[in-house]
Scaffold this motif. Structure first.
Motif, PDB file in Angstrom:
ATOM      1  N   MET A  43      -9.190  15.861   7.843  1.00  0.00           N
ATOM      2  CA  MET A  43      -8.204  14.839   7.887  1.00  0.00           C
ATOM      3  C   MET A  43      -8.681  13.441   7.701  1.00  0.00           C
ATOM      4  N   LEU A  44      -9.602  13.483   6.467  1.00  0.00           N
ATOM      5  CA  LEU A  44      -9.991  11.931   6.110  1.00  0.00           C
ATOM      6  C   LEU A  44      -8.730  11.207   5.857  1.00  0.00           C
ATOM      7  N   GLN A  45      -8.622   9.938   6.336  1.00  0.00           N
ATOM      8  CA  GLN A  45      -7.532   9.073   6.263  1.00  0.00           C
ATOM      9  C   GLN A  45      -7.961   7.893   5.427  1.00  0.00           C
ATOM     10  N   THR A  46      -7.311   7.376   4.331  1.00  0.00           N
ATOM     11  CA  THR A  46      -7.507   6.070   3.937  1.00  0.00           C
ATOM     12  C   THR A  46      -6.294   5.204   3.698  1.00  0.00           C
ATOM     13  N   GLU A  47      -6.458   4.038   3.502  1.00  0.00           N
ATOM     14  CA  GLU A  47      -5.402   3.106   2.907  1.00  0.00           C
ATOM     15  C   GLU A  47      -6.027   2.245   1.899  1.00  0.00           C
ATOM     16  N   THR A  48      -5.292   1.912   0.866  1.00  0.00           N
ATOM     17  CA  THR A  48      -5.669   0.976  -0.082  1.00  0.00           C
ATOM     18  C   THR A  48      -5.421  -0.505   0.428  1.00  0.00           C
ATOM     19  N   PRO A  49      -6.258  -1.489   0.031  1.00  0.00           N
ATOM     20  CA  PRO A  49      -6.056  -2.850   0.591  1.00  0.00           C
ATOM     21  C   PRO A  49      -4.881  -3.335   0.455  1.00  0.00           C
ATOM     22  N   TYR A  50      -4.168  -3.973   1.175  1.00  0.00           N
ATOM     23  CA  TYR A  50      -2.791  -4.391   1.068  1.00  0.00           C
ATOM     24  C   TYR A  50      -2.762  -5.480  -0.008  1.00  0.00           C
ATOM     25  N   TYR A  51      -3.735  -6.245  -0.194  1.00  0.00           N
ATOM     26  CA  TYR A  51      -3.548  -7.517  -1.271  1.00  0.00           C
ATOM     27  C   TYR A  51      -3.504  -6.980  -2.583  1.00  0.00           C
ATOM     28  N   GLN A  52      -4.117  -5.657  -2.998  1.00  0.00           N
ATOM     29  CA  GLN A  52      -4.013  -5.185  -4.331  1.00  0.00           C
ATOM     30  C   GLN A  52      -2.736  -5.045  -4.948  1.00  0.00           C
ATOM     31  N   PRO A  53      -2.342  -5.412  -6.270  1.00  0.00           N
ATOM     32  CA  PRO A  53      -3.543  -5.631  -7.209  1.00  0.00           C
ATOM     33  C   PRO A  53      -3.802  -7.069  -7.395  1.00  0.00           C
ATOM     34  N   LEU A  54      -3.262  -7.847  -6.311  1.00  0.00           N
ATOM     35  CA  LEU A  54      -3.919  -9.502  -6.529  1.00  0.00           C
ATOM     36  C   LEU A  54      -4.597  -9.672  -5.348  1.00  0.00           C
ATOM     37  N   PRO A  55      -5.838  -9.859  -5.569  1.00  0.00           N
ATOM     38  CA  PRO A  55      -6.822  -9.336  -6.898  1.00  0.00           C
ATOM     39  C   PRO A  55      -6.731  -8.021  -6.989  1.00  0.00           C
ATOM     40  N   ASN A  56      -7.279  -7.567  -8.450  1.00  0.00           N
ATOM     41  CA  ASN A  56      -7.341  -6.106  -8.413  1.00  0.00           C
ATOM     42  C   ASN A  56      -8.874  -5.759  -8.142  1.00  0.00           C
ATOM     43  N   ALA A  57      -9.366  -4.621  -8.466  1.00  0.00           N
ATOM     44  CA  ALA A  57     -10.632  -4.146  -7.984  1.00  0.00           C
ATOM     45  C   ALA A  57     -11.583  -4.546  -8.878  1.00  0.00           C
ATOM     46  N   ILE A  58     -11.433  -5.239 -10.095  1.00  0.00           N
ATOM     47  CA  ILE A  58     -12.463  -5.612 -10.775  1.00  0.00           C
ATOM     48  C   ILE A  58     -13.325  -6.636 -10.371  1.00  0.00           C
ATOM     49  N   ARG A 115      -3.542   5.885  -9.233  1.00  0.00           N
ATOM     50  CA  ARG A 115      -4.145   7.257  -9.196  1.00  0.00           C
ATOM     51  C   ARG A 115      -4.986   6.921  -7.767  1.00  0.00           C
ATOM     52  N   MET A 116      -5.247   7.965  -7.108  1.00  0.00           N
ATOM     53  CA  MET A 116      -5.684   8.183  -5.678  1.00  0.00           C
ATOM     54  C   MET A 116      -7.055   9.093  -5.641  1.00  0.00           C
ATOM     55  N   GLY A 141      -5.725   1.803 -21.133  1.00  0.00           N
ATOM     56  CA  GLY A 141      -4.390   2.708 -21.327  1.00  0.00           C
ATOM     57  C   GLY A 141      -3.839   3.217 -20.409  1.00  0.00           C
ATOM     58  N   VAL A 142      -4.092   3.087 -19.092  1.00  0.00           N
ATOM     59  CA  VAL A 142      -3.364   3.753 -17.972  1.00  0.00           C
ATOM     60  C   VAL A 142      -2.449   2.653 -17.463  1.00  0.00           C
ATOM     61  N   SER A 143      -1.260   3.108 -17.514  1.00  0.00           N
ATOM     62  CA  SER A 143       0.029   2.079 -16.902  1.00  0.00           C
ATOM     63  C   SER A 143      -0.243   2.037 -15.359  1.00  0.00           C
ATOM     64  N   GLY A 144       0.598   1.016 -14.918  1.00  0.00           N
ATOM     65  CA  GLY A 144       0.790   0.959 -13.552  1.00  0.00           C
ATOM     66  C   GLY A 144      -0.477   0.005 -13.004  1.00  0.00           C
ATOM     67  N   ASN A 145      -0.471   0.016 -11.645  1.00  0.00           N
ATOM     68  CA  ASN A 145      -1.730  -0.641 -11.037  1.00  0.00           C
ATOM     69  C   ASN A 145      -2.856   0.238 -10.841  1.00  0.00           C
ATOM     70  N   CYS A 146      -3.595   0.160 -12.022  1.00  0.00           N
ATOM     71  CA  CYS A 146      -4.439   1.164 -12.088  1.00  0.00           C
ATOM     72  C   CYS A 146      -5.981   0.890 -11.293  1.00  0.00           C
ATOM     73  N   ALA A 147      -6.152  -0.741 -11.415  1.00  0.00           N
ATOM     74  CA  ALA A 147      -7.552  -0.894 -10.781  1.00  0.00           C
ATOM     75  C   ALA A 147      -7.265  -1.288  -9.514  1.00  0.00           C
ATOM     76  N   ASN A 148      -6.831  -0.474  -8.582  1.00  0.00           N
ATOM     77  CA  ASN A 148      -6.839  -0.224  -7.299  1.00  0.00           C
ATOM     78  C   ASN A 148      -7.789   0.671  -6.524  1.00  0.00           C
TER      79      ASN A 148
END
Length: 761
Positions: free
Chosen positions: A625-640, A709-710, A660-667
């Protein structure tokens, strides 16, 4: 009161009983923000509790819990400025109404002779221990924000309450970095009993281990986002477990004896359950399920089982249309129902026998996965511990404690003693080197704070805690009940670097050992410095808090991590409204051990900028049961930005991979596995709740996604197995070398989307 406690201890010694070291050790914990003379450690007998099985000790225990009046109780959103350890010597403590545990409290009994909390016949309240009382129509604390608390080493007895009178042993709606250990729930074992042992209705857990239940109508009634529960034993329950709701749940080492129903999960709000290495005996029905292959939502009520022994079980699994799995006396090597993804194919229906995982010997103890409960050092005396404060460390959150902390750790390892890290905030200005053989126990949750220019250079990252002088050094360590963090900007801080090669069959261990980045007094990452900014991609350098949380280096091996929360704070925990903050930390848990042998049991990693979990060039990893959450601020700024891609650490390069990936990819990736083999994940909840602090994207009903993507599987992947994967707010659940294998819309569950079995082939 202190004289009375000393007299009791002396009488015990005179009778030949050795007092548990926690009762005798000098307690010098300092709460820098708690006020003058604030007392961290409290022995209930110093506050008038008798423990004689006759006296009503309720008010005395409350005094021990609540003194002074600045503890976080009714109306307090959360606070970690006023910690407490409330200790119970052996005895039977009569309780007439609920004991409420304030925020940031550990409630600990003597493990050598567990104290009994026994309800009086006229008991009134929702649990002998009420971890989150209803003063209004809602719990006092928002359950998903209840962190850093523990109850361990007690017997909770409701047998004085008439069987047909509603009664609850413990009410415990809490979340990450909380734990229950070594508890026994004793209830009447009569046909008309309506008692409940453990009741949980909300939260985002979490971990529990070594609980036993005797008697009762529903021994454990539970609803929570996700949990790992290990080594639970149920005897003579009408229903052992009532699963009220969940997104995902993992049971390890479950034992159910002489019950009508083992697990009742026929509620449509139950997402999924994973069970392994368990024994069910003399039980009429093991699981009551509501799952049907053609049901809606698609994957509600999914189940995965591995190595489950039946002894005289009437029905294995019953469903809406009758028996799904037969009972008897047999071993269920592997079985599942839900959706499966095999190799590079899309999701298909699964209901029936599966091939069990091929488990490597490096992860095993006999025919079950290795496990080990938190050491409590019952055989040691007070003289076997060395205090950080006695060694000269201040723990005031300001003084430079580097030399004192290093000295006490070095001395303890050399003399085979245990470091007692008295409560405090210990600032260190350079790396603390941890030699093999080190054992550290915290008094509640003391914090090591890496601070200053030494940790600020992102181009030359340095560890705060360096375990082993270099990668590949032989030896092991044991850490429990403390935190490593940073204070002020620390773009080059690696909080924990693990370099040791532990002996086969005897790994190093982290239990209730956390990294906590920002959001608390003393961190300098709070509302005044790092309040959230909506609609802006700007990055404030003073809010870059860490380079990486945990790094297991290439030549390291052998580490057991249980209930370890690796957290970048999303809100200011000391703020009356829990207001959100924006702070940046690059990487969560990175394992690149070429040999492996890592166990991640009931842990979580949240809000890291590039990834939360990354396994690269490694093997032999068990996780539950690994549990994660993406940062709440992304994609502003994104992960670059702001963390430069470090190819030597196998960092993701979003600027390239997102073309070429649509949506919020750099999360941030929830989980990234590269060039690895023999990975066994039994439960994972990987969530993306926000798009720059807006939650519209996370609901299935809205048809939107917070990110693209996750899970990413890249390169040479062999024998990678992910059972019970739940994902929220993400279009593609699993990617293989950039290609989506299955989408959340293909696998709808209750709130998350679920794939009950992925195998790489």
């Amino acid at each position: 009161m202190k004289f009375q406690h000393m007299l009791t201890a002396l009488m015990s010694l005179a009778l030949g009983a050795q007092a548990y070291w926690m009762a005798d050790i000098k307690h010098q914990g300092l709460a820098p923000f708690g006020g003058a003379n604030y007392q961290v450690f409290r022995n209930v007998k110093d506050f008038g509790a008798k423990g004689d099985g006759i006296t009503d000790d309720t008010e005395a225990i409350r005094r021990a819990m609540n003194t002074p009046n600045n503890r976080c109780l009714q109306g307090c959103a959360s606070k970690t400025e006023t910690p407490a350890v409330v200790y119970f010597p052996p005895g039977t403590y009569m309780i007439s109404s609920s004991i409420v545990t304030p925020y940031y409290t550990k409630m600990i009994g003597d493990p050598t002779n567990r104290p009994v909390l026994k309800a009086t016949a006229n008991f009134a309240g929702f649990g002998l221990i009420d971890g989150n009382p209803y003063y209004t129509e809602k719990p006092n604390w928002v359950p998903v924000n209840v962190f850093f608390r523990e109850v361990r080493n007690f017997v909770i007895d409701t047998t004085n309450i008439p069987p047909r009178t509603a009664a609850t042993g413990m009410h415990w709606p809490t979340s990450q970095a909380t734990s229950l250990y070594n508890l026994a729930f004793v209830m009447p074992a009569t046909a008309d009993v309506v008692h409940v042992g453990l009741f949980i209705e909300e939260g985002s857990g979490g971990f529990m281990a070594d609980l036993t239940f005797q008697g009762g109508e529903s021994c454990a009634s539970m609803g929570n986002q996700q949990y790992t529960m290990r080594n639970f034993k149920f005897n003579n329950c009408k229903t052992a477990i009532t699963q009220m709701w969940n997104w995902g749940w993992t049971y390890i080492g479950l034992e159910i004896n002489n019950s009508d129903v083992g697990i009742k999960m026929a509620n449509s709000d139950v997402g999924s359950v994973t069970l392994l290495d368990s024994t069910i005996s003399n039980t009429k029905t093991f699981i009551q399920s509501s799952y049907t292959p053609s049901g809606k939502p698609d994957t509600q009520g999914s189940i995965i089982m591995e190595n489950i022994k039946f002894n005289n079980v009437g029905t294995g699994i019953s469903g809406p249309s009758g028996t799904i799995l037969a009972g008897g006396t047999t071993t269920i090597a592997g079985w599942g129902q839900g959706h499966q993804v095999l190799g590079t194919a899309g999701a298909t229906e699964l209901q029936g026998t599966i091939q069990p995982n091929t488990r490597p010997a490096a992860l095993m103890n006999g025919n079950v996965y290795y496990q080990k409960s938190k050491p409590q050092y019952e055989n040691l005396g007070a003289g076997d511990f060395l205090s950080a404060r006695s060694a000269g460390a201040k723990g005031d959150g300001v003084s430079d404690d580097t030399a004192a902390i290093q000295a006490v750790i070095t001395q303890a390892a050399a003399s085979n003693k245990v470091v007692y890290l008295d409560y405090g905030l210990y600032v260190v200005k350079s790396t603390v080197n941890i030699p093999a053989g080190t054992r550290i126990v915290g008094e509640t949750y003391p914090v090591i704070l890496g601070s200053g220019s030494f940790f600020q250079d992102q181009s030359a990252p340095k560890p705060v805690f360096k375990i082993g002088s270099q990668s590949g050094v032989a030896g092991r360590v044991e850490f429990s009940d403390f935190i490593v963090s940073t204070k002020g900007p620390a773009a080059g801080a690696i909080l924990v670097e693990y370099n040791l090669v532990a002996p086969a069959g005897n790994p190093s261990g982290f239990w209730d050992f956390h990294t906590r980045i920002g959001g608390f007094s003393g961190s300098e990452f709070m509302i005044p410095q790092c309040a959230k900014v909506v609609g802006s991609a700007n990055i404030d350098p003073k809010c870059i808090a860490a380079y990486m949380a945990v790094h297991a280096t290439k030549q390291s091996s052998g580490l057991y991590m249980e209930n370890t929360w690796i957290w970048v704070a999303d809100h200011d925990i000391e703020d009356a409204t829990n207001a959100q903050i924006t702070i940046f930390a690059g990487r969560g848990i990175f394992i690149e051990s070429t040999t492996g042998s890592f166990w991640l049991v009931g842990g979580a990693a949240e809000h890291f900028h590039l990834y939360n979990y990354q396994f690269a060039g490694t093997k032999n990893i068990f996780a539950s049961m690994l549990q994660t959450e993406t940062p709440y601020y992304q994609p502003l700024p994104n992960a670059i930005q702001p963390f430069t891609v470090n190819t030597s650490l196998r960092d993701p390069d979003f600027a390239t991979s997102c073309q070429g990936v649509s949506g919020n990819c750099a999360n941030s990736w929830g989980l990234r596995i590269i060039d690895s083999s023999d990975i066994f994940i039994y439960g994972a909840g990987l969530y993306s709740f926000f798009n720059n602090y807006n939650t519209f994207c996370n609901s299935i009903a809205n048809g939107a996604n917070c990110q693209s993507r996750m899970v990413s599987l890249e390169g040479s992947i062999k024998n990678v197995n992910i059972f019970d994967l739940s994902v929220i707010g993400t279009e593609s659940m699993i990617n293989r070398d950039g290609k989506s294998l299955t989408k959340n819309s293909d696998n709808f569950n209750t709130y998350a989307s679920n794939v009950i079995m992925y195998r790489s082939g």
